[in-house]
Design a protein around this motif. Structure first.
Motif, PDB file in Angstrom:
ATOM      1  N   ASP A 178       0.862  -1.176   0.000  1.00  0.00           N
ATOM      2  CA  ASP A 178       0.000   0.000   0.000  1.00  0.00           C
ATOM      3  C   ASP A 178       0.900   1.227   0.000  1.00  0.00           C
ATOM      4  O   ASP A 178       1.734   1.403   0.891  1.00  0.00           O
ATOM      5  CB  ASP A 178      -0.922   0.001   1.215  1.00  0.00           C
ATOM      6  N   TRP A 179       0.720   2.051  -1.017  1.00  0.00           N
ATOM      7  CA  TRP A 179       1.588   3.186  -1.301  1.00  0.00           C
ATOM      8  C   TRP A 179       0.768   4.452  -1.132  1.00  0.00           C
ATOM      9  O   TRP A 179      -0.197   4.662  -1.859  1.00  0.00           O
ATOM     10  CB  TRP A 179       2.054   3.036  -2.738  1.00  0.00           C
ATOM     11  N   THR A 180       1.140   5.293  -0.175  1.00  0.00           N
ATOM     12  CA  THR A 180       0.435   6.553   0.065  1.00  0.00           C
ATOM     13  C   THR A 180       1.436   7.696   0.010  1.00  0.00           C
ATOM     14  O   THR A 180       2.489   7.626   0.644  1.00  0.00           O
ATOM     15  CB  THR A 180      -0.252   6.551   1.448  1.00  0.00           C
ATOM     16  N   MET A 181       1.091   8.726  -0.737  1.00  0.00           N
ATOM     17  CA  MET A 181       1.900   9.941  -0.770  1.00  0.00           C
ATOM     18  C   MET A 181       1.007  11.123  -0.406  1.00  0.00           C
ATOM     19  O   MET A 181      -0.067  11.296  -0.980  1.00  0.00           O
ATOM     20  CB  MET A 181       2.528  10.159  -2.147  1.00  0.00           C
ATOM     21  N   ARG A 182       1.457  11.909   0.579  1.00  0.00           N
ATOM     22  CA  ARG A 182       0.722  13.081   1.040  1.00  0.00           C
ATOM     23  C   ARG A 182       1.578  14.308   0.715  1.00  0.00           C
ATOM     24  O   ARG A 182       2.688  14.447   1.225  1.00  0.00           O
ATOM     25  CB  ARG A 182       0.478  12.975   2.536  1.00  0.00           C
ATOM     26  N   PHE A 183       1.050  15.160  -0.133  1.00  0.00           N
ATOM     27  CA  PHE A 183       1.761  16.346  -0.622  1.00  0.00           C
ATOM     28  C   PHE A 183       1.234  17.580   0.095  1.00  0.00           C
ATOM     29  O   PHE A 183       0.025  17.809   0.116  1.00  0.00           O
ATOM     30  CB  PHE A 183       1.528  16.517  -2.129  1.00  0.00           C
ATOM     31  N   THR A 184       2.128  18.391   0.654  1.00  0.00           N
ATOM     32  CA  THR A 184       1.748  19.646   1.283  1.00  0.00           C
ATOM     33  C   THR A 184       2.625  20.740   0.696  1.00  0.00           C
ATOM     34  O   THR A 184       3.856  20.645   0.763  1.00  0.00           O
ATOM     35  CB  THR A 184       1.934  19.602   2.813  1.00  0.00           C
ATOM     36  N   ALA A 185       2.004  21.748   0.123  1.00  0.00           N
ATOM     37  CA  ALA A 185       2.734  22.871  -0.485  1.00  0.00           C
ATOM     38  C   ALA A 185       2.463  24.132   0.312  1.00  0.00           C
ATOM     39  O   ALA A 185       1.353  24.332   0.825  1.00  0.00           O
ATOM     40  CB  ALA A 185       2.294  23.060  -1.930  1.00  0.00           C
ATOM     41  N   SER A 186       3.462  24.988   0.399  1.00  0.00           N
ATOM     42  CA  SER A 186       3.312  26.207   1.202  1.00  0.00           C
ATOM     43  C   SER A 186       2.666  27.353   0.432  1.00  0.00           C
ATOM     44  O   SER A 186       2.378  28.389   1.013  1.00  0.00           O
ATOM     45  CB  SER A 186       4.672  26.653   1.731  1.00  0.00           C
ATOM     46  N   SER A 187       2.434  27.156  -0.873  1.00  0.00           N
ATOM     47  CA  SER A 187       1.807  28.219  -1.656  1.00  0.00           C
ATOM     48  C   SER A 187       0.903  27.609  -2.724  1.00  0.00           C
ATOM     49  O   SER A 187       1.142  26.478  -3.167  1.00  0.00           O
ATOM     50  CB  SER A 187       2.873  29.084  -2.339  1.00  0.00           C
ATOM     51  N   PRO A 188      -0.112  28.344  -3.157  1.00  0.00           N
ATOM     52  CA  PRO A 188      -0.978  27.841  -4.229  1.00  0.00           C
ATOM     53  C   PRO A 188      -0.198  27.564  -5.522  1.00  0.00           C
ATOM     54  O   PRO A 188      -0.494  26.605  -6.231  1.00  0.00           O
ATOM     55  CB  PRO A 188      -1.993  28.968  -4.428  1.00  0.00           C
ATOM     56  N   LEU A 189       0.815  28.366  -5.799  1.00  0.00           N
ATOM     57  CA  LEU A 189       1.611  28.168  -7.006  1.00  0.00           C
ATOM     58  C   LEU A 189       2.348  26.828  -6.966  1.00  0.00           C
ATOM     59  O   LEU A 189       2.302  26.049  -7.924  1.00  0.00           O
ATOM     60  CB  LEU A 189       2.612  29.324  -7.180  1.00  0.00           C
ATOM     61  N   PHE A 190       3.003  26.534  -5.851  1.00  0.00           N
ATOM     62  CA  PHE A 190       3.727  25.263  -5.746  1.00  0.00           C
ATOM     63  C   PHE A 190       2.752  24.095  -5.662  1.00  0.00           C
ATOM     64  O   PHE A 190       3.017  23.011  -6.179  1.00  0.00           O
ATOM     65  CB  PHE A 190       4.705  25.273  -4.563  1.00  0.00           C
ATOM     66  N   ALA A 191       1.594  24.303  -5.053  1.00  0.00           N
ATOM     67  CA  ALA A 191       0.565  23.259  -5.009  1.00  0.00           C
ATOM     68  C   ALA A 191       0.113  22.910  -6.421  1.00  0.00           C
ATOM     69  O   ALA A 191      -0.059  21.732  -6.758  1.00  0.00           O
ATOM     70  CB  ALA A 191      -0.618  23.713  -4.160  1.00  0.00           C
ATOM     71  N   ALA A 192      -0.074  23.920  -7.257  1.00  0.00           N
ATOM     72  CA  ALA A 192      -0.484  23.670  -8.645  1.00  0.00           C
ATOM     73  C   ALA A 192       0.584  22.878  -9.387  1.00  0.00           C
ATOM     74  O   ALA A 192       0.274  21.956 -10.151  1.00  0.00           O
ATOM     75  CB  ALA A 192      -0.768  24.992  -9.354  1.00  0.00           C
ATOM     76  N   LEU A 193       1.841  23.208  -9.149  1.00  0.00           N
ATOM     77  CA  LEU A 193       2.941  22.471  -9.773  1.00  0.00           C
ATOM     78  C   LEU A 193       2.939  21.012  -9.311  1.00  0.00           C
ATOM     79  O   LEU A 193       3.053  20.086 -10.125  1.00  0.00           O
ATOM     80  CB  LEU A 193       4.278  23.142  -9.441  1.00  0.00           C
ATOM     81  N   LEU A 194       2.777  20.786  -8.006  1.00  0.00           N
ATOM     82  CA  LEU A 194       2.720  19.426  -7.472  1.00  0.00           C
ATOM     83  C   LEU A 194       1.533  18.650  -8.047  1.00  0.00           C
ATOM     84  O   LEU A 194       1.668  17.490  -8.432  1.00  0.00           O
ATOM     85  CB  LEU A 194       2.609  19.445  -5.947  1.00  0.00           C
ATOM     86  N   ARG A 195       0.371  19.284  -8.093  1.00  0.00           N
ATOM     87  CA  ARG A 195      -0.824  18.608  -8.616  1.00  0.00           C
ATOM     88  C   ARG A 195      -0.653  18.226 -10.082  1.00  0.00           C
ATOM     89  O   ARG A 195      -1.091  17.177 -10.514  1.00  0.00           O
ATOM     90  CB  ARG A 195      -2.063  19.484  -8.452  1.00  0.00           C
ATOM     91  N   ARG A 196      -0.011  19.093 -10.842  1.00  0.00           N
ATOM     92  CA  ARG A 196       0.224  18.789 -12.259  1.00  0.00           C
ATOM     93  C   ARG A 196       1.229  17.647 -12.394  1.00  0.00           C
ATOM     94  O   ARG A 196       1.032  16.711 -13.152  1.00  0.00           O
ATOM     95  CB  ARG A 196       0.708  20.047 -12.976  1.00  0.00           C
TER      96      ARG A 196
END
Length: 160
Positions: A112-130
């Motif tokens: 079972d593979w889980t990755m939890r991404f937390t970004a400090s800004s909406p810009l970096f969050a968008a990059l991570l989501r993409r």
């Protein structure tokens, strides 16, 4: 008294389950920055700290990941042969928690593979989501499943 300042951080998670025809005791040691060279062809890291020379609680290493640059990894949990957890950080821009849990099921091992991404800004969050869209995550996990299968298939004795 000063007030706590908050950044507009964002978090999302990706999960998957992969299966490999190998026991957890065989598979778990390969979830290590040193041992990943054996089964992930494009794996590269730089070890910073490990008393044993391989994965262990509080081991630290770095990787360079596109488009993020250098990531610092810390082994946050080490419970052989069932669970290992890594925390990756990209400066103050993002943290990524990778949780890997193994369970034997009918002669195979489920991972079972889980990755939890937390970004400090909406810009970096968008990059991570993409970069880690549902599709991109599924492709990455599928690739790791195939690499595990190839690794173990090459080590099985030939049938006569």
């Amino acid at each position: 008294m000063a007030k706590v300042r908050w950044a507009k951080g964002e978090r999302f998670e990706r999960k998957a389950r992969i299966m490999v025809a190998a026991r957890a005791e065989e598979r778990f040691p390969l979830l290590c920055p040193v041992r990943e060279y054996e089964w992930i062809p494009d794996w590269r890291c730089r070890m910073i700290y490990s008393e044993s020379g391989v994965a262990e609680k509080d081991a630290v290493f770095t990787t360079v990941e596109r488009p993020f640059g250098k990531l610092l990894w810390t082994c946050a949990a080490y419970e052989p042969p069932r669970r290992i957890e890594y925390l990756m950080t990209r400066g103050s821009m993002a943290s990524i928690r990778l949780e890997l849990e193994l369970a034997e099921e009918g002669g195979r091992t489920a991972l079972d593979w889980t990755m939890r991404f937390t970004a400090s800004s909406p810009l970096f969050a968008a990059l991570l989501r993409r970069r880690m869209s549902e599709r991109a995550f599924a492709l990455m996990v599928s690739s790791r499943e195939r690499q595990f299968e190839e690794y173990f298939a090459a080590r099985r004795p030939a049938r006569r």
